[in-house]
Design an enzyme around this catalytic site. Structure first.
Site, PDB file in Angstrom:
ATOM      1  N   ASN A   1      29.983   6.199  10.227  1.00  0.00           N
ATOM      2  CA  ASN A   1      28.679   6.875  10.084  1.00  0.00           C
ATOM      3  C   ASN A   1      28.827   8.393  10.209  1.00  0.00           C
ATOM      4  O   ASN A   1      28.784   8.937  11.321  1.00  0.00           O
ATOM      5  CB  ASN A   1      27.711   6.332  11.129  1.00  0.00           C
ATOM      6  CG  ASN A   1      27.286   4.906  10.824  1.00  0.00           C
ATOM      7  OD1 ASN A   1      28.121   4.000  10.799  1.00  0.00           O
ATOM      8  ND2 ASN A   1      26.020   4.695  10.561  1.00  0.00           N
TER       9      ASN A   1
ATOM     10  N   TYR B   1      24.178  -1.295  -3.215  1.00  0.00           N
ATOM     11  CA  TYR B   1      25.006  -0.127  -2.881  1.00  0.00           C
ATOM     12  C   TYR B   1      26.375  -0.574  -2.344  1.00  0.00           C
ATOM     13  O   TYR B   1      27.431  -0.153  -2.817  1.00  0.00           O
ATOM     14  CB  TYR B   1      24.297   0.772  -1.864  1.00  0.00           C
ATOM     15  CG  TYR B   1      25.221   1.789  -1.244  1.00  0.00           C
ATOM     16  CD1 TYR B   1      25.680   2.870  -1.975  1.00  0.00           C
ATOM     17  CD2 TYR B   1      25.663   1.651   0.078  1.00  0.00           C
ATOM     18  CE1 TYR B   1      26.560   3.791  -1.417  1.00  0.00           C
ATOM     19  CE2 TYR B   1      26.531   2.557   0.648  1.00  0.00           C
ATOM     20  CZ  TYR B   1      26.986   3.636  -0.096  1.00  0.00           C
ATOM     21  OH  TYR B   1      27.865   4.542   0.454  1.00  0.00           O
TER      22      TYR B   1
ATOM     23  N   SER C   1      33.110   2.689   2.057  1.00  0.00           N
ATOM     24  CA  SER C   1      32.190   2.663   3.192  1.00  0.00           C
ATOM     25  C   SER C   1      32.466   1.462   4.078  1.00  0.00           C
ATOM     26  O   SER C   1      32.876   0.392   3.593  1.00  0.00           O
ATOM     27  CB  SER C   1      30.758   2.570   2.650  1.00  0.00           C
ATOM     28  OG  SER C   1      29.872   2.254   3.681  1.00  0.00           O
TER      29      SER C   1
ATOM     30  N   LYS D   1      30.497  -0.360  -3.864  1.00  0.00           N
ATOM     31  CA  LYS D   1      31.681   0.169  -3.164  1.00  0.00           C
ATOM     32  C   LYS D   1      32.795  -0.871  -3.183  1.00  0.00           C
ATOM     33  O   LYS D   1      33.964  -0.554  -3.405  1.00  0.00           O
ATOM     34  CB  LYS D   1      31.333   0.528  -1.712  1.00  0.00           C
ATOM     35  CG  LYS D   1      30.393   1.702  -1.588  1.00  0.00           C
ATOM     36  CD  LYS D   1      31.080   2.984  -1.975  1.00  0.00           C
ATOM     37  CE  LYS D   1      30.131   4.135  -2.144  1.00  0.00           C
ATOM     38  NZ  LYS D   1      30.724   5.314  -2.737  1.00  0.00           N
TER      39      LYS D   1
HETATM   40  P1  NAD Z   1      25.509  13.055  -1.329  1.00  0.00           P
HETATM   41  O1  NAD Z   1      24.416  12.398  -2.095  1.00  0.00           O
HETATM   42  O2  NAD Z   1      25.167  14.155  -0.407  1.00  0.00           O
HETATM   43  O3  NAD Z   1      26.634  13.573  -2.326  1.00  0.00           O
HETATM   44  C1  NAD Z   1      26.929  12.948  -3.545  1.00  0.00           C
HETATM   45  C2  NAD Z   1      26.916  14.035  -4.613  1.00  0.00           C
HETATM   46  O4  NAD Z   1      27.234  13.416  -5.853  1.00  0.00           O
HETATM   47  C3  NAD Z   1      25.554  14.694  -4.785  1.00  0.00           C
HETATM   48  O5  NAD Z   1      25.698  16.101  -4.721  1.00  0.00           O
HETATM   49  C4  NAD Z   1      25.069  14.241  -6.159  1.00  0.00           C
HETATM   50  O6  NAD Z   1      24.312  15.241  -6.801  1.00  0.00           O
HETATM   51  C5  NAD Z   1      26.382  13.942  -6.857  1.00  0.00           C
HETATM   52  N1  NAD Z   1      26.295  12.912  -7.899  1.00  0.00           N
HETATM   53  C6  NAD Z   1      25.696  11.703  -7.835  1.00  0.00           C
HETATM   54  N2  NAD Z   1      25.864  11.039  -8.982  1.00  0.00           N
HETATM   55  C7  NAD Z   1      26.608  11.854  -9.788  1.00  0.00           C
HETATM   56  C8  NAD Z   1      27.093  11.723 -11.111  1.00  0.00           C
HETATM   57  N3  NAD Z   1      26.854  10.649 -11.845  1.00  0.00           N
HETATM   58  N4  NAD Z   1      27.824  12.739 -11.627  1.00  0.00           N
HETATM   59  C9  NAD Z   1      28.070  13.863 -10.919  1.00  0.00           C
HETATM   60  N5  NAD Z   1      27.610  14.041  -9.665  1.00  0.00           N
HETATM   61  C10 NAD Z   1      26.891  13.037  -9.102  1.00  0.00           C
HETATM   62  O7  NAD Z   1      26.264  11.882  -0.558  1.00  0.00           O
HETATM   63  P2  NAD Z   1      27.373  11.982   0.581  1.00  0.00           P
HETATM   64  O8  NAD Z   1      26.744  11.570   1.861  1.00  0.00           O
HETATM   65  O9  NAD Z   1      28.077  13.277   0.504  1.00  0.00           O
HETATM   66  O10 NAD Z   1      28.323  10.819   0.127  1.00  0.00           O
HETATM   67  C11 NAD Z   1      29.465  11.056  -0.696  1.00  0.00           C
HETATM   68  C12 NAD Z   1      30.125   9.729  -1.016  1.00  0.00           C
HETATM   69  O11 NAD Z   1      30.467   9.078   0.200  1.00  0.00           O
HETATM   70  C13 NAD Z   1      29.208   8.774  -1.784  1.00  0.00           C
HETATM   71  O12 NAD Z   1      29.988   8.081  -2.734  1.00  0.00           O
HETATM   72  C14 NAD Z   1      28.726   7.833  -0.702  1.00  0.00           C
HETATM   73  O13 NAD Z   1      28.424   6.565  -1.218  1.00  0.00           O
HETATM   74  C15 NAD Z   1      29.946   7.771   0.212  1.00  0.00           C
HETATM   75  N6  NAD Z   1      29.591   7.401   1.596  1.00  0.00           N
HETATM   76  C16 NAD Z   1      28.658   8.127   2.261  1.00  0.00           C
HETATM   77  C17 NAD Z   1      28.312   7.762   3.554  1.00  0.00           C
HETATM   78  C18 NAD Z   1      27.249   8.525   4.310  1.00  0.00           C
HETATM   79  O14 NAD Z   1      26.752   8.004   5.321  1.00  0.00           O
HETATM   80  N7  NAD Z   1      26.885   9.728   3.921  1.00  0.00           N
HETATM   81  C19 NAD Z   1      28.926   6.658   4.169  1.00  0.00           C
HETATM   82  C20 NAD Z   1      29.886   5.950   3.450  1.00  0.00           C
HETATM   83  C21 NAD Z   1      30.229   6.335   2.153  1.00  0.00           C
HETATM   84  N1  UDP Z   2      17.852   3.345  12.963  1.00  0.00           N
HETATM   85  C1  UDP Z   2      16.673   3.376  13.697  1.00  0.00           C
HETATM   86  N2  UDP Z   2      15.635   4.147  13.246  1.00  0.00           N
HETATM   87  C2  UDP Z   2      15.728   4.893  12.105  1.00  0.00           C
HETATM   88  C3  UDP Z   2      16.936   4.865  11.369  1.00  0.00           C
HETATM   89  C4  UDP Z   2      17.972   4.083  11.820  1.00  0.00           C
HETATM   90  O1  UDP Z   2      16.568   2.710  14.723  1.00  0.00           O
HETATM   91  O2  UDP Z   2      14.736   5.550  11.740  1.00  0.00           O
HETATM   92  C5  UDP Z   2      18.965   2.516  13.439  1.00  0.00           C
HETATM   93  C6  UDP Z   2      19.398   1.465  12.433  1.00  0.00           C
HETATM   94  O3  UDP Z   2      18.622   0.287  12.587  1.00  0.00           O
HETATM   95  C7  UDP Z   2      20.854   1.268  12.811  1.00  0.00           C
HETATM   96  C8  UDP Z   2      21.295   2.661  13.319  1.00  0.00           C
HETATM   97  O4  UDP Z   2      20.082   3.356  13.618  1.00  0.00           O
HETATM   98  O5  UDP Z   2      20.952   0.369  13.876  1.00  0.00           O
HETATM   99  C9  UDP Z   2      22.076   3.458  12.293  1.00  0.00           C
HETATM  100  O6  UDP Z   2      21.330   3.451  11.087  1.00  0.00           O
HETATM  101  P1  UDP Z   2      21.807   4.262   9.805  1.00  0.00           P
HETATM  102  O7  UDP Z   2      20.882   3.897   8.694  1.00  0.00           O
HETATM  103  O8  UDP Z   2      21.948   5.700  10.148  1.00  0.00           O
HETATM  104  O9  UDP Z   2      23.282   3.702   9.522  1.00  0.00           O
HETATM  105  P2  UDP Z   2      23.778   2.246   9.049  1.00  0.00           P
HETATM  106  O10 UDP Z   2      22.872   1.219   9.640  1.00  0.00           O
HETATM  107  O11 UDP Z   2      23.733   2.272   7.572  1.00  0.00           O
HETATM  108  O12 UDP Z   2      25.148   2.117   9.599  1.00  0.00           O
END
Ligand code: NAD
Ligand code: UDP
Length: 333
Positions: free
Chosen positions: A179, A149, A124, A153
């Site tokens: 994002n 969190y 991330s 990572k």
């Molecule tokens: P998500 O929660 O939708 O998907 C994660 C999936 O993993 C879920 O379906 C959950 O049930 C499963 N899971 C969690 N723990 C598990 C375990 N111990 N064993 C098996 N399955 C498990 O999240 P996402 O948004 O799809 O994110 C996927 C990955 O990307 C995550 O590692 C997250 O940290 C990373 N990530 C997400 C974002 C974002 O904004 N969505 C940004 C940066 C990184």
């Molecule tokens: N944000 C906001 N109101 C909300 C949720 C998010 O103003 O209800 C803003 C937050 O402060 C940030 C941006 O939107 O500046 C993106 O937030 P998000 O949590 O989606 O992503 P991250 O900050 O983890 O990159």
């Protein structure tokens, strides 16, 4: 040969698994449904037009993982499974370290036993912390994250780097997502936050749907053109394509940003949503959210030059697809 997608029914995992299928790969999914459910699998199968290989299980369970590697012919792993709520990680740090760090460690140990060498990890942009200034380049200092969190990572990235240093027959890629928003163009899968969303886009779509009364904009006194924070929003379909390219171009240990390279402010995203959907988003300016960085967007040169990755979808399209998904999810709740 198949690609194992952990967290395969989650938001990004489901889109990536379908993209891999579309590009001719065979996939096997693993998920414990802690943040998704069997309904997602059904809808993925509807979109794919075929049954999918799926295991319900936990990355913390070595027996489940071994069974998968014994049964399936896995040549690579794309590892999404993990917990991702920043606020919750502050309340329950040990759950996050166990699930994310210990879970990945367990997965890597089993992979090692079965001789699988190709690994792609969901990192991330949060690992850049607040020490560097956007555009974030992969060679800038990382770590020093403000929440558990983000720490998980960063720790996993270090673990992967050390693993590669000990055995360079691995191909390991850490992808630092900016994002991710948007949803599958079919409208049948997308992000489903449980409870009140923390992230901006799902909050906006729930206000648009009338489930929440108004958006609180966390701070309008930042040093940005409209005073609100800037983020690099990337369509989940572009992100999915980034994983296909990462898998196809694996060589040694590498870290890549997956972003568009373009920043959008909070109010900018609100306007883009209103224009794309014709739905008004009532909002009020609230206090800053602790821990927020002012401006975050990606340097995209490395991913473009080494993977051939270029995000295709603009913010308007991201809004249209997020809204289509929100309406579908409400109709099928
Ligand atoms: P998500 O929660 O939708 O998907 C994660 C999936 O993993 C879920 O379906 C959950 O049930 C499963 N899971 C969690 N723990 C598990 C375990 N111990 N064993 C098996 N399955 C498990 O999240 P996402 O948004 O799809 O994110 C996927 C990955 O990307 C995550 O590692 C997250 O940290 C990373 N990530 C997400 C974002 C974002 O904004 N969505 C940004 C940066 C990184
Ligand atoms: N944000 C906001 N109101 C909300 C949720 C998010 O103003 O209800 C803003 C937050 O402060 C940030 C941006 O939107 O500046 C993106 O937030 P998000 O949590 O989606 O992503 P991250 O900050 O983890 O990159």
């Amino acid at each position: 040969m198949s690609i194992l997608v952990t967290g395969g029914t989650g938001y990004i995992g489901s889109h990536t698994a379908l993209k891999l299928l579309e590009r001719g790969e065979r996939v096997v999914l693993l998920d414990n449904f802690s943040n998704s459910g069997p309904d997602v699998l059904t809808r993925m199968e509807e979109i794919a037009g075929c049954a999918l290989r799926f295991y319900r299980g936990d990355i913390l369970c070595a027996d489940t993982l071994s069974e998968i590697f014994r049964t399936e012919d896995v040549e690579g792993v794309v590892h999404f499974a993990g917990l991702k709520a920043v606020g919750e990680s502050v309340q329950k740090p040990l759950e996050y370290y166990r699930n994310n760090v210990a879970g990945t460690l367990n997965l890597l140990e089993v992979i090692g036993r079965f001789g699988v060498k190709n690994f792609v990890f969901s990192s991330s942009a949060t690992v850049y912390g607040s020490r560097s200034v956007a555009p974030y380049r992969e060679d800038m200092p990382a770590g020093g994250c403000t929440n558990p969190y983000g720490q998980t990572k960063y720790i996993i990235e270090l673990m992967l780097q050390d693993l590669y240093a000990s055995d360079d027959s691995y191909n390991i890629t850490a992808l630092r997502y900016f994002n991710p928003i948007g949803a599958h163009p079919s409208g049948k899968i997308g992000e489903s936050p449980s409870g009140v969303p923390n992230n901006l886009m799902p909050y906006i779509t729930q206000v648009a749907a009338g489930k929440l009364p108004e958006l609180r904009v966390f701070g309008a006194d930042y040093d940005t053109p409209d005073g609100t924070c800037i983020r690099d929003y990337i369509h989940v379909e572009d992100l999915a394509e980034g994983h296909v390219l990462a898998l196809r171009n694996q060589r040694g240990f590498n870290i890549y940003n997956l972003g568009t390279g373009t920043g959008t402010s909070v109010l900018g995203l609100v306007s883009a949503f209103e224009e794309a959907t014709d739905v008004k988003i009532p909002y009020r300016i609230a206090d800053r959210r602790p821990g927020d960085v002012q401006t975050s967007f990606a340097a995209v040169t490395k991913a473009r030059e080494e993977l051939g990755f270029l995000a295709r979808f603009d913010v308007r399209r991201m809004c249209e697809d997020s809204w289509r998904w929100e309406r579908y999810a409400n109709g099928h709740a």
